[in-house]
Design a protein around this motif. Structure first.
Motif, PDB file in Angstrom:
ATOM      1  N   GLY A   1       0.781  -1.228   0.000  1.00  0.00           N
ATOM      2  CA  GLY A   1       0.000   0.000   0.000  1.00  0.00           C
ATOM      3  C   GLY A   1       0.811   1.274   0.000  1.00  0.00           C
ATOM      4  O   GLY A   1       0.250   2.366  -0.090  1.00  0.00           O
TER       5      GLY A   1
ATOM      6  N   HIS B   1      -4.465   0.489  -7.479  1.00  0.00           N
ATOM      7  CA  HIS B   1      -4.291   0.284  -6.037  1.00  0.00           C
ATOM      8  C   HIS B   1      -5.455  -0.505  -5.442  1.00  0.00           C
ATOM      9  O   HIS B   1      -5.268  -1.303  -4.518  1.00  0.00           O
ATOM     10  N   LYS B   2      -6.672  -0.288  -5.972  1.00  0.00           N
ATOM     11  CA  LYS B   2      -7.836  -1.036  -5.482  1.00  0.00           C
ATOM     12  C   LYS B   2      -7.694  -2.519  -5.806  1.00  0.00           C
ATOM     13  O   LYS B   2      -7.936  -3.384  -4.940  1.00  0.00           O
TER      14      LYS B   2
ATOM     15  N   ALA C   1      -5.022  -4.021  -3.509  1.00  0.00           N
ATOM     16  CA  ALA C   1      -5.498  -4.134  -2.128  1.00  0.00           C
ATOM     17  C   ALA C   1      -6.468  -5.288  -1.955  1.00  0.00           C
ATOM     18  O   ALA C   1      -6.499  -5.932  -0.898  1.00  0.00           O
TER      19      ALA C   1
END
Length: 278
Positions: A71, A145-146, A149
């Motif tokens: 992250g 990034h989603k 994650a």
């Protein structure tokens, strides 16, 4: 395998190929690469065996046997990783960067944060310097990034290859049925680091000389005549803004290179035995 722990606590794994006394070079892979990637290994072996170089082939953070900062995506962190590798292997080394790894190598040299860099080779840094070809979406990082994650690895590979690298969707779809798809998924979370390195230089705008004035060491930019216009344009643009750079375009070479074609220019530049020597 050897390891070094950075001041930030990241464990970096690397292999050392000792060829002789011609100097040390650190190989920096691009998106979805890792130190055991066959062409990375072949390049390291040939530079060591044929040019008497000590070659350090390492897993960038989030790949292979190296740890990660989930992250947290910041190019300065990977520059600090390179500094730790340079210090661990003797305090002096050239950098050979491939694709986004070339962008990282150039930014490391420009940063002033890595003492001991002697030369840089940038093999096809994927800068996007005009709007004539592919330009990634400005908000690419949001979806990327989603996906990371949520650990949606296959979708991460497809998304970054098509939206971040401009690969045709059909080509990526075929990759799903190849043996190396599992390896791409294994390193897919590290794509967040690649975008942190390259994103601001893939906007379709020209490179600025001011961003690269710190790259004072001799630099060789290599492109392949079989690569697309975007990468060949990027190589010329990078050469134009670097303070001490030369460019060579190699016939029969593409972004998925024949290592036997790539190695001589790199080896001769690093050892100072040809016209490309700084």
């Amino acid at each position: 395998m050897e390891t070094v722990i950075t001041p930030a606590g990241i464990t970096l794994a690397f292999d050392r190929y000792v060829g002789g006394d011609a100097g040390t070079v650190i190989v920096i892979g691009g998106a979805f690469s890792y130190r055991k990637f066959p062409k990375m290994v072949e390049l390291a072996e040939k530079l060591a065996d044929e040019y008497r170089l000590t070659v350090i082939n390492y897993d960038r953070r989030g790949r292979g046997d190296s740890s990660d900062s989930p992250g947290v995506y910041d190019v300065d962190n990977e520059i600090d990783d390179i500094a730790a590798i340079v210090e661990a292997v003797g305090g002096s080394a050239a950098l050979f960067g491939w694709s986004s790894g070339a962008g990282l190598a150039l930014q490391a040299a420009a940063s002033g944060r890595v003492p001991g860099i002697t030369k840089v080779i940038a093999f096809e840094p994927p800068f996007v310097v005009n709007h004539e070809n592919f330009v990634p979406p400005a908000d690419l990082h949001v979806t990327l990034h989603k996906l990371i994650a949520e650990d949606r690895r296959g979708e991460t590979v497809k998304f970054y290859m098509t939206k971040g690298m401009g690969m045709p969707r059909a080509m990526v779809a075929v990759m799903r049925f190849t043996p190396f798809w599992k390896n791409l998924k294994a390193v897919s979370p590290a794509a967040g680091h690649d975008w942190a390195i390259m994103g601001r230089f893939m906007t379709g705008e020209p490179l600025r000389a001011a961003d690269w004035s710190g790259v004072t060491v001799p630099t060789l930019v290599i492109s392949g005549a079989k690569s697309g216009d975007l990468l060949r344009t990027a190589a010329r643009a990078a050469t134009a803004v670097l303070p001490d750079a030369q460019h060579v375009e190699l016939a029969e070479l593409s972004h998925n290179p024949n290592i036997a074609i790539l190695t001589p220019s790199a080896g001769e530049f690093l050892t100072g035995t040809a016209q490309f020597a700084g």
